[in-house]
Design a protein around this motif. Structure first.
Motif, PDB file in Angstrom:
ATOM      1  N   GLU A 235      20.434 -32.246  22.917  1.00 39.10           N
ATOM      2  CA  GLU A 235      19.231 -32.434  23.934  1.00 39.10           C
ATOM      3  C   GLU A 235      17.616 -33.411  23.558  1.00 39.10           C
TER       4      GLU A 235
ATOM      5  N   ILE B 185      15.017 -26.489  38.543  1.00 33.90           N
ATOM      6  CA  ILE B 185      14.438 -26.292  37.258  1.00 33.90           C
ATOM      7  C   ILE B 185      14.607 -28.621  37.658  1.00 33.90           C
ATOM      8  N   PHE B 186      14.577 -28.664  39.365  1.00 29.57           N
ATOM      9  CA  PHE B 186      14.359 -29.753  39.386  1.00 29.57           C
ATOM     10  C   PHE B 186      12.795 -30.059  40.328  1.00 29.57           C
TER      11      PHE B 186
ATOM     12  N   PRO C  27      13.291 -22.088  29.852  1.00 31.43           N
ATOM     13  CA  PRO C  27      11.999 -21.770  30.800  1.00 31.43           C
ATOM     14  C   PRO C  27      12.029 -22.583  31.425  1.00 31.43           C
TER      15      PRO C  27
ATOM     16  N   HIS D  88       7.541 -31.267  28.324  1.00 31.31           N
ATOM     17  CA  HIS D  88       6.163 -29.978  27.619  1.00 31.31           C
ATOM     18  C   HIS D  88       6.238 -29.496  28.106  1.00 31.31           C
TER      19      HIS D  88
ATOM     20  N   ARG E  40      20.086 -31.338  30.882  1.00 32.12           N
ATOM     21  CA  ARG E  40      20.467 -30.578  30.916  1.00 32.12           C
ATOM     22  C   ARG E  40      21.967 -30.739  31.111  1.00 32.12           C
TER      23      ARG E  40
ATOM     24  N   GLN F 136       4.981 -22.390  22.893  1.00 28.87           N
ATOM     25  CA  GLN F 136       6.476 -21.237  22.507  1.00 28.87           C
ATOM     26  C   GLN F 136       6.651 -20.252  23.110  1.00 28.87           C
TER      27      GLN F 136
ATOM     28  N   LEU G  50       9.687 -27.704  27.848  1.00 28.30           N
ATOM     29  CA  LEU G  50      10.910 -27.453  26.948  1.00 28.30           C
ATOM     30  C   LEU G  50       9.965 -27.179  25.424  1.00 28.30           C
ATOM     31  N   GLY G  51       8.953 -27.433  25.726  1.00 30.98           N
ATOM     32  CA  GLY G  51       8.660 -27.621  23.735  1.00 30.98           C
ATOM     33  C   GLY G  51       8.172 -28.517  23.392  1.00 30.98           C
TER      34      GLY G  51
ATOM     35  N   ILE H 258      16.634 -34.518  34.056  1.00 25.55           N
ATOM     36  CA  ILE H 258      16.974 -33.739  33.678  1.00 25.55           C
ATOM     37  C   ILE H 258      18.320 -33.499  34.010  1.00 25.55           C
ATOM     38  N   GLU H 259      18.543 -34.379  34.582  1.00 21.20           N
ATOM     39  CA  GLU H 259      19.861 -33.885  34.556  1.00 21.20           C
ATOM     40  C   GLU H 259      20.994 -34.088  33.193  1.00 21.20           C
TER      41      GLU H 259
END
Lengths: 785, 184
Positions: free
Chosen positions: A24, B110-111, B14, A58, A16, B29, A60-61, A12-13
């Motif tokens: 990304e 988020i995490f 999201p 997933h 981001r 989406q 995130l799309g 995740i870091e």
């Protein structure tokens, strides 16, 4: 080669940290490759970490379908950690459209029967989210067993899973209906909430279940009472209200159970009054309960006093400063406006005020409610408000507002002139948002109001002179100017300020429309035809018009070119016919060019309803309304002569339209009468699509030397049949084979009763009056079987 | 019935998406994007209710949302749900998150998105409200987390034991070999 894989947090870091979308994507693709490799031959203990990462990307799309099999493996594992992620993955990645989803059925079965409580919870949760119909059928017994388990945690989940199962497989209602009554005795709020939801679902699906559950009304009332009267309870209180979610759910169920049922409603009256008056409305939770109570009061057979209380509560909420409350109040009033129209009418002024709201959700609700509140007595005032709203409303509401105004105007217009004014105003304000048939409706309306021709053409001319961009307005205006151009130029008019319009101005305006880039091809067509019509209406010479017409003879648009060439030819070669062709149009009947399609549709509708054993009253009245719609403004001359109220008759009369006669069925003709050269023949027509209808055409011929005059034929049939006689073609048959008289009988025989026909003839022949009464024998069997 | 629960930030990213009806990934989406588009247009002091977008079912369904600092919590529901009730539900959800994460903020979501899913699963199941008592939910979540942790601890212990056991085994083997060779 062991690639050290990232932990979820690190991934995740990294994501981001990516600066751009492309970066990304790169990070994620790299990681997905690792995940795939690890699924293939990585450490099974770390599989759940890999899947967790996959689920994140997933969200995130990004595609994650290659993880579906891993979900299965993780669910089948014995570790809780694995199962947790596995079931989550199943809920997110699998659904009933993938065949793979059935593979988890076995694992779920094992977990439901042998797992520890948290595992059972996971399995139930997954089943209720993505369980398909097959899965539900397979696992119904397992879930049923869990309904009776001691642990409330598992039970409440099992109950909601049962709701999902019933939605997917309605037959399972039989399985889950019996335990409900017992479950209502539980004290655990989660179980109660689930049970009430389950009962609601069962009642909505089947009327028998509804009847069955009416007997729990007292118990529900008891639960609700306890909730309302018990003091502050830390466990379930939300802003001081004791478990408002359960209260709302119970109220919803009571609404369903009490609808149209006197006895249940009576049990609830006192309780509802109590809830309505005792609930603390300073916070949202109390208001939620109160609204539900109001809806329930209005829906069941409550006492009049209670209903008044309910509507007043809603009225009060319309003035509340909290916008959410106002929104819900408007929504509730909209639900009530059908059943309690007069009660809602009392709040009309407040509703109209809400139109001014800046909040789009609120103004939309207010618009719907205002349109529903328009009736014959307040139509003028309401229309004023709505038209003011139309001028300032946000664009997404324009179309709804415009069509709503036009509809309301059509239903409640007090005078034709007001109606025309209203439509005109809508066209000028929101012309681009009106529906396509508005133009046709307006021309129809104007055409029908002869006394208003001059007024209409005046106003339209003025409107057109100001603005030629609104297409529907331009089309109507062009049509009117073409039709009534002579009235426009007359100039003597009391009602509007006298306006001296010159011929040249009119022609110039129409030319402007023709040339403007804003005009659609259809509009141009209207303008060109209008110009042409003016050639006969105006007094000046037609050079200007002829010029325009000949220019457009080489226009690129096919339709315009064709018109222009035709009109040009009209000028050059057929000038003598021009006046006749271009004279004022007769009133266009609304049914006009679409009659054939409508006849076909109604024929099908008639057939469908003939299949049903007895067409219901509402069907018949709906069909009758259809007829009314047709000949509302236009006085349709083809209105069928007899419209008796019996349903069967109405259906058949719809077929009485100017369409081609049905192809003759091969039933042989029958000669029924002969006397001194006067002969009467019957021919039978039945159409296979409509076997109950029999058409008989009688033909009277005369081969004698003397004319037959004053010929009248009357008929009678048995009571079970219906007979309709149409007017004969005449009542004289000239001698020596002169033109015969024909007359049409329509016989309705829905029960296929044996046909019997008695005829009575009267006529003058050879100077004597003849009267004959006889029954027709040898009627062919095919005419009624 | 609740059709979907979405959490996204002020830019539309999201943070959680849960659908209670089957939609394809693309549609999901698109729904998130459409919902963000509709909700972000709203002013601060208007009501919390919106008509649903076309993808989620049009005007039969409503979007009920709450805006907390940088996050939008959106519940998409059909007409059988009480609007004010759902507002309360969102509030309960956020308070529960607060309790589980101790002053929850966007970074927590988020995490730890899987944990948020677990918490949500204790409140809403199959599109229906399961439990609204915060204490019960938190108790359950704690119990499950403990279960996980104890599992991991046990496994680590077994591995350690196993490696020790391996060492012992190796020593015995080598001793036997030695004795064998001596005998020989």
């Amino acid at each position: 080669m062991v690639v050290p894989s990232l932990k979820l947090q690190d991934l995740i870091e990294e994501i981001r940290g990516a600066r751009t979308q492309a970066q990304e994507r790169e990070v994620i693709q790299k990681e997905c490759a690792h995940i795939r490799a690890s699924f293939r031959d990585g450490d099974p203990m770390l599989r759940h970490q890999q899947l967790a990462k996959l689920l994140y990307v997933h969200m995130l799309g990004y595609p994650a379908h290659f993880g579906q099999m891993e979900c299965l493996k993780l669910i089948a594992s014995s570790r809780f950690t694995d199962k947790r992620v596995g079931y989550l993955g199943a809920m997110l990645l699998l659904d009933e459209r993938h065949d793979a989803h059935l593979l988890i059925t076995n694992s779920i079965k094992n977990d439901l029967s042998q797992g520890i409580q948290p595992v059972q919870g996971l399995a139930l949760c997954t089943l209720s989210t993505m369980g398909s119909a097959e899965m539900c059928r397979d696992l119904a017994t397992e879930v049923e067993k869990l309904l009776l388990q001691p642990s409330p945690y598992v039970r409440k989940k099992a109950i909601l899973t049962a709701v999902h199962m019933i939605r997917k497989v309605p037959e399972l209602s039989n399985v889950f209906l019996p335990p409900c009554a017992k479950l209502l005795h539980e004290r655990h709020h989660g179980i109660l909430l689930g049970t009430v939801t389950l009962i609601t679902e069962l009642c909505e699906r089947s009327p028998e279940a509804l009847r069955h559950f009416r007997k729990v009304v007292p118990q529900l009332a008891q639960i609700l009472q306890t909730l309302v009267t018990t003091g502050y309870s830390t466990e379930h209180s939300i802003s001081g209200v004791n478990d408002p979610f359960l209260q709302v759910q119970i109220l919803h169920l009571l609404r369903i159970l009490g609808r149209n049922h006197e006895e249940s409603s009576e049990t609830m009256n006192d309780l509802l009054a109590q809830v309505a008056t005792n609930t603390d409305t300073s916070r949202n939770a109390g208001n939620a309960v109160l609204f539900e109570t109001v809806l329930t009061i209005m829906d069941i057979r409550s006492t009049a006093g209670l209903r008044v209380l309910a509507v007043n509560i809603l009225g009060r909420f319309l003035h509340n400063s909290d916008r959410n409350i106002r929104y819900v109040a408007l929504t509730s009033l909209l639900r009530l406006v059908q059943s309690d129209h007069s009660a809602v009418q009392r709040h009309r002024p407040t509703v109209v005020e809400c139109l001014q709201e800046t909040d789009a959700s609120l103004s939309r609700r207010a618009l719907e409610l205002s349109l529903a509140l328009v009736n014959g007595s307040n139509v003028r005032a309401m229309m004023q408000e709505l038209q003011a709203f139309l001028e300032s409303c946000p664009p997404d509401l324009r179309a709804d507002c415009a069509s709503g105004i036009l509809l309301a105007a059509e239903r409640f217009a007090p005078t034709k002139r007001w109606h025309i004014d209203t439509i005109l105003h809508v066209l000028t304000t929101a012309g681009t948002h009106v529906r396509d048939d508005a133009v046709a409706n307006l021309t129809q309306l104007i055409g029908g109001a002869q006394e208003l021709h001059a007024y209409s053409v005046r106003r339209l001319y003025n409107a057109l002179a100001e603005d030629i961009s609104q297409q529907p307005l331009v089309q109507v205006a062009a049509w009117c100017i073409g039709e009534y151009g002579d009235l426009l130029l007359e100039g003597n008019f009391e009602e509007i300020e006298p306006l001296q319009v010159e011929e040249e101005e009119v022609l110039a305006l129409l030319e402007k429309v023709l040339q403007s880039h804003m005009s659609l091809p259809a509009t141009r067509g209207y303008a060109l035809t209008a110009l042409m019509k003016l050639s006969t209406r105006l007094r000046g010479d037609n050079n200007r018009i002829r010029q325009v017409v000949s220019i457009y003879g080489s226009c690129l648009d096919m339709e315009l070119q064709q018109r222009a060439v035709e009109y040009d030819t009209l000028f050059r070669k057929y000038d003598h016919m021009r006046a006749a062709i271009l004279e004022k149009m007769p009133l266009v009947e609304r049914g006009g060019p679409q009659v054939d399609e409508e006849a076909k549709e109604r024929k099908e509708a008639a057939q469908l309803s003939e299949v049903a054993p007895a067409p219901t009253e509402s069907q018949a009245s709906q069909l009758l309304d259809l007829l009314d719609l047709l000949d509302g403004a236009s006085g349709n001359a083809q209105h069928p002569p007899l419209l008796d109220p019996s349903p069967g008759g109405a259906l058949v009369h719809l077929l009485d339209l100017p369409c081609a006669p049905p192809p003759p069925a091969p039933i042989p003709d029958l000669k029924v009468f002969e006397r001194e050269g006067v002969q009467l023949n019957l021919s039978f027509i039945r159409s296979p699509e409509n076997p109950a209808l029999l058409l008989i055409i009688i033909t009277a011929t005369n081969s004698s030397e003397s004319d037959v005059t004053h010929f009248i034929c009357q008929a009678a049939v048995p009571k079970s049949l219906q007979l309709q006689l149409q007017a004969p073609s005449g009542n004289t048959v000239p001698a020596r084979g002169g033109l015969p008289i024909t007359q049409l009988f329509r016989i309705l025989n829905p029960n296929k009763a044996p046909l019997r026909l008695k005829l009575r003839l009267t006529y003058n022949h050879f100077g004597q009056s003849v009267q004959e009464i006889f029954e027709v024998n040898n009627l062919p069997v095919e005419s009624w079987q | 019935m609740i059709k979907a629960i979405l959490i996204f930030n002020n830019h539309g990213k999201p943070r959680l998406s849960k659908f209670y009806q089957p939609y394809s990934e693309d549609t999901q989406q698109q729904i998130i994007r459409e919902t963000f588009h509709l909700v972000s247009k709203r002013d601060e002091n208007v009501c919390n209710f919106l008509e649903g977008g076309l993808l989620i079912g049009g005007s039969d369904n409503k979007l009920i949302y709450r805006h907390y600092a940088t996050l939008y919590f959106v519940f998409c529901v059909d007409s059988s749900e009480s609007e004010l009730g759902i507002l309360d539900l969102i509030q309960v959800f956020v308070e529960t998150l607060d309790k589980c994460f101790e002053n929850v903020c966007e970074l927590d979501l988020i995490f730890h998105v899987d944990k948020v899913h677990n918490i949500l699963a204790e409140m809403v199941m199959g599109g229906m409200v399961l439990e609204t008592n915060m204490n019960e939910i938190v108790t359950q979540i704690d119990a499950q987390n403990k279960l996980e942790k104890s599992e991991v601890r046990m496994e680590n212990a077994i591995i350690k034991e196993g490696s020790q056991h391996d060492d012992n085994l190796r020593m015995i083997c080598s001793f036997h070999c030695l004795s064998f060779s001596i005998t020989l």
